[in-house]
Design a protein around this motif. Structure first.
Motif, PDB file in Angstrom:
ATOM      1  N   ARG A 195      44.284  12.596  47.523  1.00 47.37           N
ATOM      2  CA  ARG A 195      44.465  13.120  48.879  1.00 47.37           C
ATOM      3  C   ARG A 195      44.652  14.637  48.898  1.00 47.37           C
ATOM      4  O   ARG A 195      44.046  15.318  49.730  1.00 47.37           O
ATOM      5  CB  ARG A 195      45.627  12.396  49.565  1.00 47.37           C
ATOM      6  N   PRO A 196      45.437  15.270  47.982  1.00 45.70           N
ATOM      7  CA  PRO A 196      45.550  16.739  48.022  1.00 45.70           C
ATOM      8  C   PRO A 196      44.203  17.440  47.837  1.00 45.70           C
ATOM      9  O   PRO A 196      43.947  18.464  48.469  1.00 45.70           O
ATOM     10  CB  PRO A 196      46.503  17.063  46.862  1.00 45.70           C
ATOM     11  N   TYR A 197      43.344  16.895  46.987  1.00 45.83           N
ATOM     12  CA  TYR A 197      42.025  17.476  46.753  1.00 45.83           C
ATOM     13  C   TYR A 197      41.204  17.463  48.041  1.00 45.83           C
ATOM     14  O   TYR A 197      40.629  18.483  48.431  1.00 45.83           O
ATOM     15  CB  TYR A 197      41.310  16.685  45.648  1.00 45.83           C
ATOM     16  N   TRP A 198      41.141  16.313  48.716  1.00 48.47           N
ATOM     17  CA  TRP A 198      40.338  16.186  49.926  1.00 48.47           C
ATOM     18  C   TRP A 198      40.940  16.953  51.088  1.00 48.47           C
ATOM     19  O   TRP A 198      40.210  17.535  51.898  1.00 48.47           O
ATOM     20  CB  TRP A 198      40.124  14.713  50.280  1.00 48.47           C
ATOM     21  N   ASP A 199      42.278  17.008  51.181  1.00 53.09           N
ATOM     22  CA  ASP A 199      42.916  17.804  52.233  1.00 53.09           C
ATOM     23  C   ASP A 199      42.592  19.283  52.049  1.00 53.09           C
ATOM     24  O   ASP A 199      42.284  19.987  53.015  1.00 53.09           O
ATOM     25  CB  ASP A 199      44.431  17.592  52.238  1.00 53.09           C
ATOM     26  N   ALA A 200      42.660  19.763  50.800  1.00 52.19           N
ATOM     27  CA  ALA A 200      42.332  21.170  50.528  1.00 52.19           C
ATOM     28  C   ALA A 200      40.874  21.452  50.868  1.00 52.19           C
ATOM     29  O   ALA A 200      40.565  22.482  51.470  1.00 52.19           O
ATOM     30  CB  ALA A 200      42.621  21.504  49.069  1.00 52.19           C
ATOM     31  N   ALA A 201      39.971  20.539  50.502  1.00 48.94           N
ATOM     32  CA  ALA A 201      38.548  20.724  50.829  1.00 48.94           C
ATOM     33  C   ALA A 201      38.367  20.844  52.337  1.00 48.94           C
ATOM     34  O   ALA A 201      37.578  21.672  52.806  1.00 48.94           O
ATOM     35  CB  ALA A 201      37.722  19.575  50.270  1.00 48.94           C
ATOM     36  N   GLY A 202      39.098  20.046  53.094  1.00 52.26           N
ATOM     37  CA  GLY A 202      39.026  20.115  54.551  1.00 52.26           C
ATOM     38  C   GLY A 202      39.489  21.452  55.097  1.00 52.26           C
ATOM     39  O   GLY A 202      39.113  21.850  56.199  1.00 52.26           O
ATOM     40  N   GLU A 203      40.299  22.163  54.312  1.00 49.53           N
ATOM     41  CA  GLU A 203      40.783  23.496  54.689  1.00 49.53           C
ATOM     42  C   GLU A 203      39.957  24.605  54.047  1.00 49.53           C
ATOM     43  O   GLU A 203      40.316  25.780  54.116  1.00 49.53           O
ATOM     44  CB  GLU A 203      42.257  23.640  54.279  1.00 49.53           C
ATOM     45  N   GLY A 204      38.866  24.237  53.371  1.00 52.82           N
ATOM     46  CA  GLY A 204      37.993  25.230  52.755  1.00 52.82           C
ATOM     47  C   GLY A 204      38.465  25.736  51.406  1.00 52.82           C
ATOM     48  O   GLY A 204      38.117  26.843  51.006  1.00 52.82           O
ATOM     49  N   ARG A 205      39.254  24.922  50.695  1.00 53.37           N
ATOM     50  CA  ARG A 205      39.746  25.307  49.369  1.00 53.37           C
ATOM     51  C   ARG A 205      39.309  24.270  48.347  1.00 53.37           C
ATOM     52  O   ARG A 205      39.382  23.079  48.602  1.00 53.37           O
ATOM     53  CB  ARG A 205      41.272  25.405  49.353  1.00 53.37           C
ATOM     54  N   LEU A 206      38.876  24.736  47.173  1.00 53.68           N
ATOM     55  CA  LEU A 206      38.504  23.862  46.069  1.00 53.68           C
ATOM     56  C   LEU A 206      39.665  23.791  45.095  1.00 53.68           C
ATOM     57  O   LEU A 206      40.149  24.825  44.629  1.00 53.68           O
ATOM     58  CB  LEU A 206      37.253  24.397  45.365  1.00 53.68           C
ATOM     59  N   GLY A 240      22.201  30.084  35.145  1.00 45.09           N
ATOM     60  CA  GLY A 240      23.053  31.272  35.209  1.00 45.09           C
ATOM     61  C   GLY A 240      23.172  31.879  36.589  1.00 45.09           C
ATOM     62  O   GLY A 240      23.901  32.854  36.769  1.00 45.09           O
ATOM     63  N   LEU A 241      22.474  31.308  37.592  1.00 44.48           N
ATOM     64  CA  LEU A 241      22.552  31.815  38.961  1.00 44.48           C
ATOM     65  C   LEU A 241      24.003  31.791  39.433  1.00 44.48           C
ATOM     66  O   LEU A 241      24.685  30.770  39.316  1.00 44.48           O
ATOM     67  CB  LEU A 241      21.684  30.958  39.881  1.00 44.48           C
ATOM     68  N   GLY A 242      24.478  32.904  39.970  1.00 39.39           N
ATOM     69  CA  GLY A 242      25.836  32.982  40.512  1.00 39.39           C
ATOM     70  C   GLY A 242      25.932  32.217  41.824  1.00 39.39           C
ATOM     71  O   GLY A 242      25.085  32.369  42.707  1.00 39.39           O
ATOM     72  N   LEU A 243      26.966  31.396  41.940  1.00 43.32           N
ATOM     73  CA  LEU A 243      27.157  30.549  43.115  1.00 43.32           C
ATOM     74  C   LEU A 243      28.569  30.688  43.640  1.00 43.32           C
ATOM     75  O   LEU A 243      29.480  31.100  42.918  1.00 43.32           O
ATOM     76  CB  LEU A 243      26.906  29.079  42.745  1.00 43.32           C
ATOM     77  N   THR A 244      28.736  30.314  44.894  1.00 43.53           N
ATOM     78  CA  THR A 244      30.061  30.274  45.500  1.00 43.53           C
ATOM     79  C   THR A 244      30.196  28.975  46.286  1.00 43.53           C
ATOM     80  O   THR A 244      29.222  28.468  46.843  1.00 43.53           O
ATOM     81  CB  THR A 244      30.306  31.512  46.391  1.00 43.53           C
ATOM     82  N   VAL A 245      31.406  28.463  46.338  1.00 41.24           N
ATOM     83  CA  VAL A 245      31.639  27.178  46.996  1.00 41.24           C
ATOM     84  C   VAL A 245      31.570  27.312  48.511  1.00 41.24           C
ATOM     85  O   VAL A 245      31.912  28.350  49.090  1.00 41.24           O
ATOM     86  CB  VAL A 245      32.997  26.565  46.560  1.00 41.24           C
ATOM     87  N   THR A 246      31.072  26.281  49.140  1.00 42.18           N
ATOM     88  CA  THR A 246      31.116  26.099  50.586  1.00 42.18           C
ATOM     89  C   THR A 246      31.337  24.603  50.786  1.00 42.18           C
ATOM     90  O   THR A 246      31.390  23.857  49.811  1.00 42.18           O
ATOM     91  CB  THR A 246      29.836  26.626  51.276  1.00 42.18           C
ATOM     92  N   PHE A 247      31.493  24.154  52.004  1.00 46.51           N
ATOM     93  CA  PHE A 247      31.836  22.749  52.211  1.00 46.51           C
ATOM     94  C   PHE A 247      30.951  22.106  53.259  1.00 46.51           C
ATOM     95  O   PHE A 247      30.613  22.727  54.254  1.00 46.51           O
ATOM     96  CB  PHE A 247      33.315  22.620  52.599  1.00 46.51           C
ATOM     97  N   ARG A 248      30.577  20.866  53.002  1.00 43.61           N
ATOM     98  CA  ARG A 248      29.804  20.051  53.946  1.00 43.61           C
ATOM     99  C   ARG A 248      30.774  19.030  54.542  1.00 43.61           C
ATOM    100  O   ARG A 248      31.590  18.467  53.844  1.00 43.61           O
ATOM    101  CB  ARG A 248      28.680  19.309  53.231  1.00 43.61           C
ATOM    102  N   GLY A 249      30.606  18.786  55.829  1.00 44.15           N
ATOM    103  CA  GLY A 249      31.463  17.797  56.486  1.00 44.15           C
ATOM    104  C   GLY A 249      32.699  18.458  57.053  1.00 44.15           C
ATOM    105  O   GLY A 249      32.697  19.633  57.385  1.00 44.15           O
ATOM    106  N   GLY A 250      33.751  17.698  57.143  1.00 46.74           N
ATOM    107  CA  GLY A 250      34.999  18.218  57.680  1.00 46.74           C
ATOM    108  C   GLY A 250      35.332  17.561  58.998  1.00 46.74           C
ATOM    109  O   GLY A 250      34.681  16.608  59.429  1.00 46.74           O
TER     110      GLY A 250
END
Length: 144
Positions: free
Chosen positions: A22-33, A119-129
């Motif tokens: 649950r902490p993982y999914w709650d953080a994802a919902g707030e835009g944090r990995l 090696g492509l540089g990437l950054t996290v974003t989120f789908r859903g919410g």
């Protein structure tokens, strides 16, 4: 002809959080990995587990990841009959190396398939919410 009713039972197209995750999914919902880090050996890991996969210590806690990654490998998926993936084809299933060390399975979005490279540089974003009524899922897009 109307489609058959979907049988009641578990859905495999959405994550099902439990008390531990649950902490993982709650953080994802707030835009944090979030990732997990072992207090015993100091190594970070992903996917979330209650023990360290390196030294087996149970002294493991949550840590906010920077959200930076590099592309390790990928595959462009052109056919997938499982919901909701069929509606998304083609999509890029990928493995990325997080800046903190763990390797993570994910999806690369907002990137032309021809621009993908190891090696492509990437950054996290989120789908859903909350807007979609689904758990937010971390995916990655090109950095910059």
């Amino acid at each position: 002809m109307t489609p058959p009713e979907r049988a009641a039972g578990p859905r495999f197209d959405l994550p099902e959080p439990d008390a531990f995750t649950r902490p993982y999914w709650d953080a994802a919902g707030e835009g944090r990995l979030l990732i997990r880090r072992c207090e015993g050996c100091g190594r970070a890991h992903h996917y979330p587990r209650e023990f360290c996969p390196y030294c087996w210590s149970e002294d493991v806690g949550w840590e906010r990841a920077r959200g930076d990654a590099t592309l390790y490998t990928w595959s462009v998926v052109h056919r997938n009959d499982l919901p909701p993936f069929g509606a998304r084809v083609p999509y890029v299933a990928a493995v990325v190396d997080l800046a903190e060390g763990p390797r993570m399975m994910t999806e690369v979005v907002e990137c032309a398939h021809g621009d993908l490279r190891i090696g492509l540089g990437l950054t996290v974003t989120f789908r859903g919410g909350e807007e979609s009524g689904e758990e937010a899922v971390p995916v990655f897009r090109p950095a910059g």
